[in-house]
Design a protein around this motif. Structure first.
Motif, PDB file in Angstrom:
ATOM      1  N   ARG A  12       0.819  -1.219   0.000  1.00 30.62           N
ATOM      2  CA  ARG A  12       0.000   0.000   0.000  1.00 30.62           C
ATOM      3  C   ARG A  12       0.851   1.266   0.000  1.00 30.62           C
ATOM      4  O   ARG A  12       0.432   2.294  -0.544  1.00 30.62           O
ATOM      5  CB  ARG A  12      -0.914   0.007   1.236  1.00 30.62           C
ATOM      6  CG  ARG A  12      -1.932  -1.135   1.270  1.00 30.62           C
ATOM      7  CD  ARG A  12      -2.791  -1.042   2.527  1.00 30.62           C
ATOM      8  NE  ARG A  12      -3.670  -2.203   2.674  1.00 30.62           N
ATOM      9  CZ  ARG A  12      -4.524  -2.373   3.683  1.00 30.62           C
ATOM     10  NH1 ARG A  12      -4.610  -1.440   4.639  1.00 30.62           N
ATOM     11  NH2 ARG A  12      -5.286  -3.456   3.745  1.00 30.62           N
ATOM     12  N   TYR A  13       2.000   1.205   0.627  1.00 27.62           N
ATOM     13  CA  TYR A  13       2.846   2.399   0.766  1.00 27.62           C
ATOM     14  C   TYR A  13       4.287   2.035   0.390  1.00 27.62           C
ATOM     15  O   TYR A  13       5.179   1.978   1.243  1.00 27.62           O
ATOM     16  CB  TYR A  13       2.785   2.936   2.201  1.00 27.62           C
ATOM     17  CG  TYR A  13       1.386   3.298   2.636  1.00 27.62           C
ATOM     18  CD1 TYR A  13       0.823   4.528   2.304  1.00 27.62           C
ATOM     19  CD2 TYR A  13       0.612   2.387   3.353  1.00 27.62           C
ATOM     20  CE1 TYR A  13      -0.475   4.854   2.683  1.00 27.62           C
ATOM     21  CE2 TYR A  13      -0.691   2.701   3.742  1.00 27.62           C
ATOM     22  CZ  TYR A  13      -1.219   3.939   3.400  1.00 27.62           C
ATOM     23  OH  TYR A  13      -2.504   4.253   3.771  1.00 27.62           O
ATOM     24  N   GLN A  15       6.610   3.597  -0.796  1.00 26.22           N
ATOM     25  CA  GLN A  15       7.638   4.610  -0.520  1.00 26.22           C
ATOM     26  C   GLN A  15       8.338   4.399   0.816  1.00 26.22           C
ATOM     27  O   GLN A  15       9.435   4.932   1.037  1.00 26.22           O
ATOM     28  CB  GLN A  15       7.021   6.015  -0.582  1.00 26.22           C
ATOM     29  CG  GLN A  15       6.006   6.330   0.512  1.00 26.22           C
ATOM     30  CD  GLN A  15       4.578   5.923   0.128  1.00 26.22           C
ATOM     31  OE1 GLN A  15       4.386   5.059  -0.732  1.00 26.22           O
ATOM     32  NE2 GLN A  15       3.596   6.568   0.751  1.00 26.22           N
ATOM     33  N   HIS A  68       4.468   9.054   8.382  1.00 24.49           N
ATOM     34  CA  HIS A  68       4.514   7.596   8.268  1.00 24.49           C
ATOM     35  C   HIS A  68       3.584   6.890   9.254  1.00 24.49           C
ATOM     36  O   HIS A  68       3.176   5.754   9.022  1.00 24.49           O
ATOM     37  CB  HIS A  68       5.947   7.089   8.505  1.00 24.49           C
ATOM     38  CG  HIS A  68       6.914   7.524   7.442  1.00 24.49           C
ATOM     39  ND1 HIS A  68       8.211   7.890   7.715  1.00 24.49           N
ATOM     40  CD2 HIS A  68       6.772   7.656   6.099  1.00 24.49           C
ATOM     41  CE1 HIS A  68       8.834   8.214   6.600  1.00 24.49           C
ATOM     42  NE2 HIS A  68       7.977   8.084   5.603  1.00 24.49           N
ATOM     43  N   ALA A  71       0.006   5.494   8.173  1.00 25.24           N
ATOM     44  CA  ALA A  71       0.122   4.333   7.296  1.00 25.24           C
ATOM     45  C   ALA A  71       0.429   3.072   8.097  1.00 25.24           C
ATOM     46  O   ALA A  71      -0.169   2.008   7.879  1.00 25.24           O
ATOM     47  CB  ALA A  71       1.209   4.580   6.248  1.00 25.24           C
TER      48      ALA A  71
END
Length: 367
Positions: A12-13, A15, A68, A71
């Motif tokens: 999903r994330y 990065q 962050h 998330a």
């Protein structure tokens, strides 16, 4: 559960993937133990806040920022819901959401406060690399800016050979005018970071240092005489403490016990004997456990029991976890109160740092 959590987090994330090491086994274990510690402390708000604040400050070196946390929270609750099965309910989801948001808020605020006081990491150049035999190297680094620490504390280090894999080492010196720190590193079997530092690091290489941690410093000893126990490279922080004591003009007596398996592995003994010749307050004894030699034979805890009594002393210990654990039990049986026995956490420091109440409370309550 932790495998699933990181899988959906990175999906999903994507990065955030670069914040984590390539090998996630250790990271997954740390996540689970961190959650278990939060659960353990849930009814002790003061210590829970201490723990979350420590986590928040420590996460700065990983590059974690406030953005962050939502998330991570979203994916953590999804993983918990999946593996709780029928036990998961709206009430449980609400409780976990509140718990996570509270912990995250404490971590974020602690990181913000810490950022006003010091950098997240220090770049440090290797300026000395001396092999000391038996897989040990003496590595001296110079940080790019002043590095404030107390003798006896430990430091997390990241190397260019294993990005995002942080390991903890204790400086073997008190603070110096030239700002350098010397670490004694043993190449551990299967240890990719320690082996690289011992066998591949060279003058000119750059490592990163996290902020100093730990409370094993001379200030903790009040006015008592000291008994110090060091096994292997565990001599490093003890040596730093004694170096600091010599510099500040200590007015107490110190008994130092150094142990190893064989006489050849009595690392640093000669240096400490030379210090004892210069400092009348220092007495040094050595012991070996796996070799018949003239002198003391046996494990450090066994030899420790032959001397004393230690019930009026303050104790500092560092070395292999089994040795430290046995020596602690030996000292307690000899009459030392647990609050006067100091050693670093025996596993991942940020997850195992003692979160004890104030010292005067420790003295009145047995542990």
């Amino acid at each position: 559960m932790t495998v699933y959590f990181y899988a959906i987090l990175f999906t999903r994330y994507p990065q955030v993937r670069d914040l984590f090491p390539v090998d996630m086994d250790v990271q997954r274990d740390r996540l689970l133990r961190g959650l278990l510690r939060i659960i353990e402390l849930v009814d002790d708000p003061q210590r829970l806040v201490q723990f979350c604040a420590l986590l928040g400050r420590d996460h700065r070196k990983f590059g974690a920022v406030e953005a962050h946390y939502p998330a991570v929270g979203e994916c953590l609750l999804a993983a918990l819901a999946r593996y709780a099965g029928a036990a998961w309910s709206p009430e449980m989801a609400h409780a976990w959401t509140r718990a996570y948001n509270t912990a995250a808020q404490v971590m974020v605020l602690a990181a913000q406060d810490d950022s006003r006081l010091r950098p997240a990491t220090w770049q440090a150049e290797v300026v000395g690399h001396v092999p000391r035999g038996h897989g040990i190297a003496e590595i001296t680094v110079r940080p790019d800016q002043p590095y404030p620490y107390a003798a006896g504390q430990y430091v997390s280090m990241q190397t260019p050979w294993r990005p995002r894999a942080w390991r903890h080492y204790s400086p073997a010196n008190a603070r110096r005018p030239d700002n350098t720190l010397t670490f004694h590193v043993r190449a551990v079997a299967g240890g990719t970071v320690s082996s690289a530092l011992v066998h591949h690091a060279a003058v000119g290489d750059i490592v990163q240092l996290g902020p100093p941690q730990g409370n094993m410093s001379l200030d903790a000893a009040e006015d008592r005489d000291l008994v110090c126990v060091a096994g292997g490279t565990g001599l490093a922080p003890i040596r730093a403490i004694l170096e600091d004591a010599a510099r500040t003009g200590i007015r107490r007596y110190v008994d130092l016990f150094i142990g190893a398996r064989t006489a050849e592995e009595l690392y640093g003994l000669d240096d400490m004997l030379r210090m004892a010749q210069r400092q009348h307050w220092l007495s040094v004894r050595a012991a070996v456990s796996h070799q018949h030699i003239v002198g003391r034979e046996g494990t450090l805890p066994q030899v420790l029991r032959e001397f004393g009594p230690w019930d009026q002393h303050e104790a500092f210990l560092c070395g292999p976890p089994a040795m430290v654990t046995e020596a602690v039990h030996s000292l307690i049986r000899g009459g030392i109160h647990p609050a006067r026995i100091h050693h670093d956490p025996l596993d991942t420091p940020v997850l195992n740092t003692p979160l004890a109440p104030a010292r005067h409370s420790q003295e009145s309550a047995p542990q």
